[in-house]
Design a protein around this motif. Structure first.
Motif, PDB file in Angstrom:
ATOM      1  N   LEU A 146      -0.862   8.146   0.637  1.00  0.00           N
ATOM      2  CA  LEU A 146       0.408   7.401   0.568  1.00  0.00           C
ATOM      3  C   LEU A 146       0.850   7.336  -0.887  1.00  0.00           C
ATOM      4  N   THR A 147       1.922   8.024  -1.194  1.00  0.00           N
ATOM      5  CA  THR A 147       2.402   8.100  -2.570  1.00  0.00           C
ATOM      6  C   THR A 147       3.876   7.718  -2.615  1.00  0.00           C
ATOM      7  N   GLY A 148       4.472   7.867  -3.787  1.00  0.00           N
ATOM      8  CA  GLY A 148       5.889   7.550  -3.882  1.00  0.00           C
ATOM      9  C   GLY A 148       6.269   7.044  -5.253  1.00  0.00           C
ATOM     10  N   MET A 149       7.526   6.745  -5.394  1.00  0.00           N
ATOM     11  CA  MET A 149       8.050   6.220  -6.644  1.00  0.00           C
ATOM     12  C   MET A 149       7.380   4.898  -6.992  1.00  0.00           C
ATOM     13  N   ILE A 150       7.338   4.593  -8.266  1.00  0.00           N
ATOM     14  CA  ILE A 150       6.852   3.296  -8.700  1.00  0.00           C
ATOM     15  C   ILE A 150       7.801   2.216  -8.163  1.00  0.00           C
ATOM     16  N   ALA A 151       7.236   1.111  -7.704  1.00  0.00           N
ATOM     17  CA  ALA A 151       7.996  -0.028  -7.168  1.00  0.00           C
ATOM     18  C   ALA A 151       8.744   0.310  -5.881  1.00  0.00           C
ATOM     19  N   SER A 152       8.271   1.336  -5.149  1.00  0.00           N
ATOM     20  CA  SER A 152       8.979   1.748  -3.932  1.00  0.00           C
ATOM     21  C   SER A 152       8.426   1.108  -2.661  1.00  0.00           C
ATOM     22  N   GLY A 153       7.423   0.228  -2.800  1.00  0.00           N
ATOM     23  CA  GLY A 153       6.915  -0.476  -1.622  1.00  0.00           C
ATOM     24  C   GLY A 153       5.663   0.119  -1.019  1.00  0.00           C
ATOM     25  N   LYS A 154       4.908   0.906  -1.786  1.00  0.00           N
ATOM     26  CA  LYS A 154       3.691   1.538  -1.254  1.00  0.00           C
ATOM     27  C   LYS A 154       2.683   0.493  -0.782  1.00  0.00           C
ATOM     28  N   SER A 155       2.496  -0.554  -1.572  1.00  0.00           N
ATOM     29  CA  SER A 155       1.507  -1.576  -1.211  1.00  0.00           C
ATOM     30  C   SER A 155       1.904  -2.308   0.066  1.00  0.00           C
ATOM     31  N   SER A 156       3.210  -2.545   0.233  1.00  0.00           N
ATOM     32  CA  SER A 156       3.697  -3.184   1.453  1.00  0.00           C
ATOM     33  C   SER A 156       3.413  -2.297   2.665  1.00  0.00           C
ATOM     34  N   ILE A 157       3.621  -1.007   2.514  1.00  0.00           N
ATOM     35  CA  ILE A 157       3.383  -0.066   3.614  1.00  0.00           C
ATOM     36  C   ILE A 157       1.894   0.048   3.917  1.00  0.00           C
ATOM     37  N   SER A 158       1.063   0.146   2.872  1.00  0.00           N
ATOM     38  CA  SER A 158      -0.380   0.270   3.100  1.00  0.00           C
ATOM     39  C   SER A 158      -0.944  -0.978   3.762  1.00  0.00           C
ATOM     40  N   GLU A 159      -0.396  -2.141   3.442  1.00  0.00           N
ATOM     41  CA  GLU A 159      -0.862  -3.379   4.086  1.00  0.00           C
ATOM     42  C   GLU A 159      -0.500  -3.381   5.562  1.00  0.00           C
ATOM     43  N   LYS A 160       0.650  -2.863   5.906  1.00  0.00           N
ATOM     44  CA  LYS A 160       1.043  -2.764   7.314  1.00  0.00           C
ATOM     45  C   LYS A 160       0.126  -1.799   8.049  1.00  0.00           C
ATOM     46  N   LEU A 161      -0.216  -0.692   7.390  1.00  0.00           N
ATOM     47  CA  LEU A 161      -1.123   0.273   8.009  1.00  0.00           C
ATOM     48  C   LEU A 161      -2.515  -0.327   8.186  1.00  0.00           C
ATOM     49  N   ARG A 162      -2.914  -1.176   7.259  1.00  0.00           N
ATOM     50  CA  ARG A 162      -4.199  -1.863   7.400  1.00  0.00           C
ATOM     51  C   ARG A 162      -4.191  -2.747   8.645  1.00  0.00           C
ATOM     52  N   LYS A 163      -3.084  -3.451   8.866  1.00  0.00           N
ATOM     53  CA  LYS A 163      -2.975  -4.331  10.029  1.00  0.00           C
ATOM     54  C   LYS A 163      -2.972  -3.538  11.334  1.00  0.00           C
ATOM     55  N   LEU A 164      -2.514  -2.289  11.275  1.00  0.00           N
ATOM     56  CA  LEU A 164      -2.479  -1.446  12.471  1.00  0.00           C
ATOM     57  C   LEU A 164      -3.829  -0.786  12.744  1.00  0.00           C
ATOM     58  N   GLY A 165      -4.742  -0.857  11.775  1.00  0.00           N
ATOM     59  CA  GLY A 165      -6.079  -0.323  12.034  1.00  0.00           C
ATOM     60  C   GLY A 165      -6.587   0.714  11.062  1.00  0.00           C
ATOM     61  N   ALA A 166      -5.899   0.926   9.954  1.00  0.00           N
ATOM     62  CA  ALA A 166      -6.349   1.908   8.973  1.00  0.00           C
ATOM     63  C   ALA A 166      -7.235   1.252   7.923  1.00  0.00           C
ATOM     64  N   GLY A 167      -8.185   2.027   7.400  1.00  0.00           N
ATOM     65  CA  GLY A 167      -8.897   1.612   6.198  1.00  0.00           C
ATOM     66  C   GLY A 167      -8.035   2.000   5.005  1.00  0.00           C
TER      67      GLY A 167
ATOM     68  N   PHE B 111       7.464   9.874 -13.525  1.00  0.00           N
ATOM     69  CA  PHE B 111       6.752  10.517 -12.422  1.00  0.00           C
ATOM     70  C   PHE B 111       7.454  11.806 -12.008  1.00  0.00           C
ATOM     71  N   VAL B 112       6.737  12.600 -11.235  1.00  0.00           N
ATOM     72  CA  VAL B 112       7.292  13.853 -10.722  1.00  0.00           C
ATOM     73  C   VAL B 112       8.622  13.605 -10.030  1.00  0.00           C
ATOM     74  N   ASP B 113       9.569  14.512 -10.233  1.00  0.00           N
ATOM     75  CA  ASP B 113      10.880  14.387  -9.620  1.00  0.00           C
ATOM     76  C   ASP B 113      10.763  14.175  -8.118  1.00  0.00           C
ATOM     77  N   ILE B 114      11.573  13.248  -7.594  1.00  0.00           N
ATOM     78  CA  ILE B 114      11.454  12.868  -6.188  1.00  0.00           C
ATOM     79  C   ILE B 114      11.670  14.062  -5.265  1.00  0.00           C
ATOM     80  N   HIS B 115      12.477  15.038  -5.686  1.00  0.00           N
ATOM     81  CA  HIS B 115      12.699  16.210  -4.838  1.00  0.00           C
ATOM     82  C   HIS B 115      11.410  16.993  -4.630  1.00  0.00           C
ATOM     83  N   GLU B 116      10.585  17.082  -5.667  1.00  0.00           N
ATOM     84  CA  GLU B 116       9.312  17.787  -5.513  1.00  0.00           C
ATOM     85  C   GLU B 116       8.393  17.020  -4.572  1.00  0.00           C
TER      86      GLU B 116
END
Length: 331
Positions: A134-155, A289-294
């Motif tokens: 799970l990657t992405g732009m800085i401040a793009s909500g990665k931690s929010s998404i990973s926490e949701k995935l944790r609640k769904l059953g992911a490590g 960070f790497v250009d979002i298009h890449e």
């Protein structure tokens, strides 16, 4: 002009769009000659091509059609017939952020959380655990998404946090090397590395950022392997939350790349508020960070946290269901 559109990052290149449009039109009538031109400004060829006789507009863009005729008149060019078409209502709206009429922006919103690119084979990885980067732009909500995935059953392994731990104290593996390369000025009064000072230094200089990454990431890799080994005893899906997945050349370490994107202005605003940064400081960090298009080119699934929590949840649940149905249950 494209950057003003919703989820412009998901818009295909002009070359791909022209190719697909030409194939579609030729399929309808192969005996008509089609001249398809990319538009670089709001008016395009309509204000320079003397052979044109008509322009087709929607109810929203009718004023633009009249403006084109004003410009043509000022150039002593013939007036175009302005044909207005009525846009159909979209009967498949899922959220109120989508437009009521059929629109490409609504279609892009509906791609969020879906598999937009088949994952490449990873023969170097075992089928279980199934690893998501799970990657992405800085401040793009990665931690929010990973926490949701944790609640769904992911490590979940917060790789960015592990990266910080490699130099948290003088006993950690990257500490001495960082001080040796960047100097004592990165230390706080207690003799520990001040992340804010270090961040300000490397985000001002791309070479220094590359140097820091070359020190940290080999050490992070070992910590991640240890975390994954422990989590694999309990979880069949493990998410690596890692901002520098592509920059660190870690694509071969994950089965799929999930990407969080965000409007650059919103990312800068979030970073300013979260890290108490000035506008220019936040902008440099976003642009480092790497250009979002890449990043989009590597992504199997894309998320956007621009809207309220409910919409983000819908994206994450859709991606999780797809993952379970297509990959996890079959492995």
């Amino acid at each position: 002009m494209v950057r003003h559109k919703t989820l412009w990052e998901l818009i295909e290149s002009p070359e791909d769009r022209i190719s697909k449009l030409h194939a579609y039109l030729s399929d309808i009538d192969p005996y008509i000659e089609y001249k398809i031109t990319p538009i670089q400004d709001p008016f395009g060829p309509a204000i320079v091509d003397g052979e044109l006789q008509a322009i087709v507009v929607s109810e929203e863009t009718i004023r633009g059609g009249h403006k084109i005729n004003e410009i043509r008149a000022s150039k002593s060019m013939s007036q175009l017939d302005v044909d207005v078409i009525h846009m159909l209502n979209d009967g498949h709206r899922e959220h109120d952020i989508e437009e009521e009429k059929v629109s490409s922006s609504s279609l892009r919103i509906r791609k969020l959380g879906t598999l937009i690119k088949e994952p490449e084979p990873r023969p170097n990885l075992p089928t279980k655990p199934y690893i998501i980067g799970l990657t992405g732009m800085i401040a793009s909500g990665k931690s929010s998404i990973s926490e949701k995935l944790r609640k769904l059953g992911a490590g979940v392994v917060n790789v960015d946090l592990l990266a910080h731990q490699t130099y948290r104290s003088p006993t950690m593996p990257a500490f001495k090397e960082i001080v040796a390369n960047f100097g004592a000025e990165v230390l706080d009064p207690n003799g520990n590395i001040d992340r804010r000072k270090l961040g300000a230094m490397v985000f001002e200089d791309e070479a220094k950022l590359t140097q820091l990454n070359s020190i940290i990431w080999p050490k992070v890799a070992q910590l991640v392997e240890e975390e994954v080994k422990v989590l694999s005893q309990k979880y069949s899906v493990i998410v690596l939350e890692i901002a520098l997945l592509i920059e660190a050349n870690w694509l071969h370490k994950v089965h799929q790349v999930w990407l969080s994107i965000l409007d650059e202005k919103e990312a800068i605003e979030r970073l300013k508020n979260r890290n108490n940064l000035r506008e220019e400081e936040a902008r440099k960090r976003v642009e480092a960070f790497v250009d979002i298009h890449e990043k989009v080119q590597h992504a199997n699934v894309i998320f956007c946290t621009l809207w309220d929590e409910r919409i983000t949840w819908d994206q994450v649940k859709r991606a999780w269901q797809m993952l379970e149905d297509r990959f996890v249950k079959k492995s």
